[in-house]
Design a protein around this motif. Structure first.
Motif, PDB file in Angstrom:
ATOM      1  N   MET A  76       0.842  -1.188   0.000  1.00 28.72           N
ATOM      2  CA  MET A  76       0.000   0.000   0.000  1.00 28.72           C
ATOM      3  C   MET A  76       0.884   1.248   0.000  1.00 28.72           C
ATOM      4  O   MET A  76       1.872   1.311   0.725  1.00 28.72           O
ATOM      5  N   LEU A  77       0.498   2.207  -0.806  1.00 24.15           N
ATOM      6  CA  LEU A  77       1.222   3.471  -0.877  1.00 24.15           C
ATOM      7  C   LEU A  77       0.200   4.548  -1.175  1.00 24.15           C
ATOM      8  O   LEU A  77      -0.562   4.436  -2.137  1.00 24.15           O
ATOM      9  N   SER A  78       0.169   5.558  -0.338  1.00 26.60           N
ATOM     10  CA  SER A  78      -0.789   6.639  -0.547  1.00 26.60           C
ATOM     11  C   SER A  78      -0.143   7.964  -0.166  1.00 26.60           C
ATOM     12  O   SER A  78       0.978   8.003   0.322  1.00 26.60           O
ATOM     13  N   GLY A  79      -0.855   9.010  -0.382  1.00 29.71           N
ATOM     14  CA  GLY A  79      -0.368  10.346  -0.062  1.00 29.71           C
ATOM     15  C   GLY A  79      -0.274  11.172  -1.331  1.00 29.71           C
ATOM     16  O   GLY A  79      -0.277  10.644  -2.446  1.00 29.71           O
ATOM     17  N   ALA A  80      -0.181  12.477  -1.160  1.00 36.14           N
ATOM     18  CA  ALA A  80      -0.146  13.392  -2.296  1.00 36.14           C
ATOM     19  C   ALA A  80       1.278  13.738  -2.711  1.00 36.14           C
ATOM     20  O   ALA A  80       1.481  14.467  -3.675  1.00 36.14           O
ATOM     21  N   HIS A  81       2.270  13.208  -2.007  1.00 41.05           N
ATOM     22  CA  HIS A  81       3.658  13.529  -2.314  1.00 41.05           C
ATOM     23  C   HIS A  81       4.115  12.830  -3.601  1.00 41.05           C
ATOM     24  O   HIS A  81       3.425  11.970  -4.132  1.00 41.05           O
ATOM     25  N   SER A  82       5.307  13.183  -4.066  1.00 41.84           N
ATOM     26  CA  SER A  82       5.814  12.636  -5.325  1.00 41.84           C
ATOM     27  C   SER A  82       6.589  11.338  -5.096  1.00 41.84           C
ATOM     28  O   SER A  82       6.955  10.992  -3.970  1.00 41.84           O
ATOM     29  N   LEU A  83       6.864  10.658  -6.187  1.00 45.90           N
ATOM     30  CA  LEU A  83       7.678   9.451  -6.162  1.00 45.90           C
ATOM     31  C   LEU A  83       9.055   9.773  -5.574  1.00 45.90           C
ATOM     32  O   LEU A  83       9.578   9.018  -4.757  1.00 45.90           O
ATOM     33  N   TRP A  84       9.641  10.884  -5.974  1.00 46.78           N
ATOM     34  CA  TRP A  84      10.958  11.287  -5.461  1.00 46.78           C
ATOM     35  C   TRP A  84      10.904  11.477  -3.941  1.00 46.78           C
ATOM     36  O   TRP A  84      11.793  11.011  -3.223  1.00 46.78           O
ATOM     37  N   GLU A  85       9.864  12.139  -3.464  1.00 47.71           N
ATOM     38  CA  GLU A  85       9.721  12.354  -2.014  1.00 47.71           C
ATOM     39  C   GLU A  85       9.568  11.028  -1.280  1.00 47.71           C
ATOM     40  O   GLU A  85      10.079  10.870  -0.169  1.00 47.71           O
ATOM     41  N   GLU A  86       8.896  10.064  -1.905  1.00 50.44           N
ATOM     42  CA  GLU A  86       8.763   8.737  -1.300  1.00 50.44           C
ATOM     43  C   GLU A  86      10.136   8.090  -1.151  1.00 50.44           C
ATOM     44  O   GLU A  86      10.425   7.445  -0.140  1.00 50.44           O
ATOM     45  N   CYS A  87      10.969   8.281  -2.146  1.00 45.00           N
ATOM     46  CA  CYS A  87      12.316   7.700  -2.104  1.00 45.00           C
ATOM     47  C   CYS A  87      13.235   8.402  -1.108  1.00 45.00           C
ATOM     48  O   CYS A  87      14.232   7.819  -0.673  1.00 45.00           O
ATOM     49  N   LEU A  88      12.908   9.621  -0.746  1.00 49.37           N
ATOM     50  CA  LEU A  88      13.703  10.346   0.247  1.00 49.37           C
ATOM     51  C   LEU A  88      13.399   9.886   1.680  1.00 49.37           C
ATOM     52  O   LEU A  88      14.213  10.085   2.581  1.00 49.37           O
ATOM     53  N   LYS A  89      12.253   9.244   1.888  1.00 49.85           N
ATOM     54  CA  LYS A  89      11.844   8.860   3.243  1.00 49.85           C
ATOM     55  C   LYS A  89      12.884   8.028   3.990  1.00 49.85           C
ATOM     56  O   LYS A  89      13.185   8.324   5.144  1.00 49.85           O
TER      57      LYS A  89
END
Length: 191
Positions: A76-89
């Motif tokens: 599951m992956l949700s949120g309004a952030h970008s793919l790049w921001e997801e990779c920064l987590k």
């Protein structure tokens, strides 16, 4: 030293035995595939190895400090952030270190703070470099490219990604977290 060792694991739900007598050892760098028909307990075994469920029988040992990445069947992956921001987590602590270095750079321009800032900066800069601070953006691009993403996808919001792309985004995040052990439960056939 093994990452995980299981001896005679068994799992039962009431009177129903899901599996029994499972013994395995996962060495560092090992690649193991569990194959079998639906309903025989593959996911349950993985969840036991992860510590998300308890075995009904047997023993399980994990290496101290073991860092595990887990991609479940339904990632599951949700949120309004970008793919790049997801990779920064998974790189949050590295980004905090980068921000502290920027703050110290600004402090070095103030004569009253320059000496103390310079001393602290040297140690932090070494740590930042050791942890890949100067290469993390290239690592993200390489990981995303390796998983089939185009540069045009990097800043797309998560809701605009297809289901398969979201699963691959979760996998990218897991890979960037640099786990000791990566467990994939029925990963997509595109991998």
């Amino acid at each position: 030293m093994t990452l995980i060792t299981a001896t005679d694991l068994g799992k039962s739900y009431g009177p129903t035995d899901i599996f029994s007598g499972v013994t395995l050892s996962i060495p560092p760098g090992g690649r193991i595939v569990i194959v079998g028909p639906n309903g025989i307990g593959k996911t349950t075994l993985l969840r036991i190895l992860l510590g998300l469920e308890e075995a009904s029988a047997g023993t399980l040992q994990r290496a101290r400090g073991l860092r595990v990445g887990y991609l479940p069947q339904e990632a599951m992956l949700s949120g309004a952030h970008s793919l790049w921001e997801e990779c920064l987590k998974p790189l949050a602590s590295l980004l905090e270190l980068e921000a502290e270095l920027a703050r110290l750079e600004a402090a070095m321009s103030d004569a009253d703070q320059a000496q103390a800032a310079l001393q602290r900066y040297g140690a932090l800069q070494h740590e930042f470099e050791r942890r890949g601070g100067y290469t993390y953006e290239a690592r993200i691009r390489q990981t995303l490219s390796g998983l089939g993403f185009d540069a045009d996808d990097y800043y797309r919001p998560i809701p605009q990604l297809s289901g398969g792309q979201r699963t691959r985004a979760v996998l990218a995040r897991l890979l960037l977290s640099d786990p000791d052990l990566l467990i994939l439960d029925e990963p997509t056939n595109h991998l």
